[in-house]
Design a protein around this motif. Structure first.
Motif, mmCIF file in Angstrom:
data_model
loop_
_atom_site.group_PDB
_atom_site.id
_atom_site.type_symbol
_atom_site.label_atom_id
_atom_site.label_comp_id
_atom_site.label_asym_id
_atom_site.label_seq_id
_atom_site.Cartn_x
_atom_site.Cartn_y
_atom_site.Cartn_z
ATOM 1 N N ASP A 171 -19.153 -22.761 24.968
ATOM 2 C CA ASP A 171 -18.239 -23.068 26.071
ATOM 3 C C ASP A 171 -18.973 -23.734 27.231
ATOM 4 O OD1 ASP A 171 -19.728 -20.934 26.884
ATOM 5 O OD2 ASP A 171 -18.051 -19.738 27.632
ATOM 6 N N GLU A 172 -20.064 -24.435 26.933
ATOM 7 C CA GLU A 172 -20.858 -25.110 27.968
ATOM 8 C C GLU A 172 -20.778 -26.628 27.816
ATOM 9 O OE1 GLU A 172 -24.347 -21.769 28.747
ATOM 10 O OE2 GLU A 172 -24.733 -23.415 27.340
ATOM 11 N N ASP A 216 -19.941 -23.989 32.770
ATOM 12 C CA ASP A 216 -19.685 -22.862 31.871
ATOM 13 C C ASP A 216 -18.240 -22.407 32.074
ATOM 14 O OD1 ASP A 216 -21.143 -20.534 30.155
ATOM 15 O OD2 ASP A 216 -19.632 -19.671 31.491
ATOM 16 N N ASP A 250 -28.950 -24.726 34.798
ATOM 17 C CA ASP A 250 -28.408 -23.505 34.198
ATOM 18 C C ASP A 250 -28.496 -22.348 35.195
ATOM 19 O OD1 ASP A 250 -27.396 -21.906 32.023
ATOM 20 O OD2 ASP A 250 -29.408 -21.120 31.774
ATOM 21 N N LYS A 283 -21.648 -18.560 39.144
ATOM 22 C CA LYS A 283 -20.857 -17.612 38.362
ATOM 23 C C LYS A 283 -20.856 -16.235 39.012
ATOM 24 C CE LYS A 283 -20.963 -17.861 33.843
ATOM 25 N NZ LYS A 283 -19.543 -17.998 33.387
ATOM 26 N N TYR A 315 -25.417 -20.118 36.931
ATOM 27 C CA TYR A 315 -25.278 -18.661 36.912
ATOM 28 C C TYR A 315 -25.184 -18.082 38.320
ATOM 29 C CZ TYR A 315 -25.544 -17.864 31.939
ATOM 30 O OH TYR A 315 -25.231 -17.809 30.593
#
Length: 338
Positions: A255-256, A212, A323, A330, A327
């Motif tokens: 944007d992935e 991402d 995913d 992130k 995160y």
């Protein structure tokens, strides 16, 4: 013409899947009808000025070799077309200066053009012999009939090839992200299905790097969507430079991006390989980007590493796991102020 003759033609037509499948039996039948010892089909490339023997049926001593390529100018076929004289039983007198005819000892020659529906000359259907033979009405009718059948089949084969080419282009387009030129989500899911099947068969894992682009919205807001689009294209190029043989890179959406490929067996080894994949790719995205006159310093993206065991997870579950891992990274990056 006998019922047996038409039965053989009908059987050939119904079973033929290619021009070759159709032509070879017809050449044998043509030899039987004309009693000439060599029958053959040629194709003509008028741009290159050459004629090629595609298929031939030879009996006795005369041999017309398949694959033979000769200059079109000066051939018996060219002379017959130009002069409108498709049959002669005295080649030495009519065309005595033809070296190929001399070398082969051709005495009797008959040919007819093979044309497509629009009149384009594809080639010629020919028969030749070393003895003087008459051309009977049955022989002439057979030659023309076979020429028409071959022309129709050539056109059909060309149409099928064109359709296959169009279908391939459409499929490629449907599997391609228009902006970056990378494989898209649809292609990725198809390929991951294949990778999962292969990994299950071999006992391997499937590695996933879920990427991402942190701060991408700010790039769009500050510099405009045109610069943002160029940035996405450049990201795709940089990630492509870090792929291993067999890895698949795709733009998942927005944007992935996702990179996936086969990994080692076992959860521990697999997860270590997934992390190594992300560690190898991540530095490729950091640094300066020159985008439409704008120099942009990018601090990097969030990478979520996952190794999926196909016996325990399907593609959708593996992507959700990757995913979630992304995160988590992130959040860690945000906490560190990156």
């Amino acid at each position: 013409m006998s019922d047996k003759f038409f039965s053989e033609i009908s059987e050939t037509l119904s079973s033929a899947r290619s021009v070759e499948d159709l032509t070879r039996p017809l050449l044998s039948l043509l030899e039987a009808v004309t009693e000439l010892e060599a029958t053959y089909l040629t194709c003509i490339d008028q741009d290159l000025g050459v004629q090629k023997v595609l298929f031939s049926y030879n009996t006795k001593t005369m041999t017309i070799p398949e694959g033979l390529v000769v200059p079109w100018e000066g051939t018996l076929c060219k002379r017959a077309l130009d002069e409108g004289k498709y049959y002669t039983d005295d080649v030495p007198t009519l065309w005595g200066d033809c070296d190929a005819a001399k070398a082969l000892g051709i005495q009797t020659y008959v040919s007819t053009p093979v044309r497509l529906n629009d009149g384009t000359l594809f080639g010629t259907l020919c028969a030749a012999g070393s003895e003087r033979k008459p051309l009977t009405p049955k022989g002439e009718q057979t030659l023309r009939l076979f020429s028409s059948l071959i022309g129709l089949h050539v056109e059909r084969e060309q149409l099928l090839k064109n359709l296959q080419s169009v279908n391939s282009a459409l499929e490629a387009h449907s599997f391609t992200d228009v902006l970056t030129g990378l494989p898209n989500r649809r292609f990725l899911l198809k390929e991951m299905g294949r990778l999962f099947a292969e990994a299950e068969a071999t006992g391997q894992t499937v590695l996933i790097a879920f990427i991402d682009l942190d701060g991408f919205k700010a790039i769009n807001d500050s510099h405009g969507h045109e610069v943002g689009d160029v940035f996405l294209i450049e990201v795709g190029k940089r990630l492509s430079d870090g792929l291993r043989a067999g890895d698949v890179l795709a733009r998942f959406g927005g944007d992935e991006f996702i990179v996936t490929g086969l990994g080692p067996a076992g959860e521990t080894a697999g997860q270590a390989a997934a992390k190594a994949l992300c560690d190898r790719l991540a530095p490729l995205l950091t640094g300066n980007y020159l985008l439409r006159g704008v120099t942009l310093h990018y601090s990097g993206a969030s990478f979520g590493p996952t190794a999926a065991d196909p016996r325990l997870l399907d593609v959708d579950a593996a992507l959700r796991k990757a995913d979630a891992a992304m995160y988590e990274v992130k959040r860690e990056r945000k906490a560190l102020g990156v």
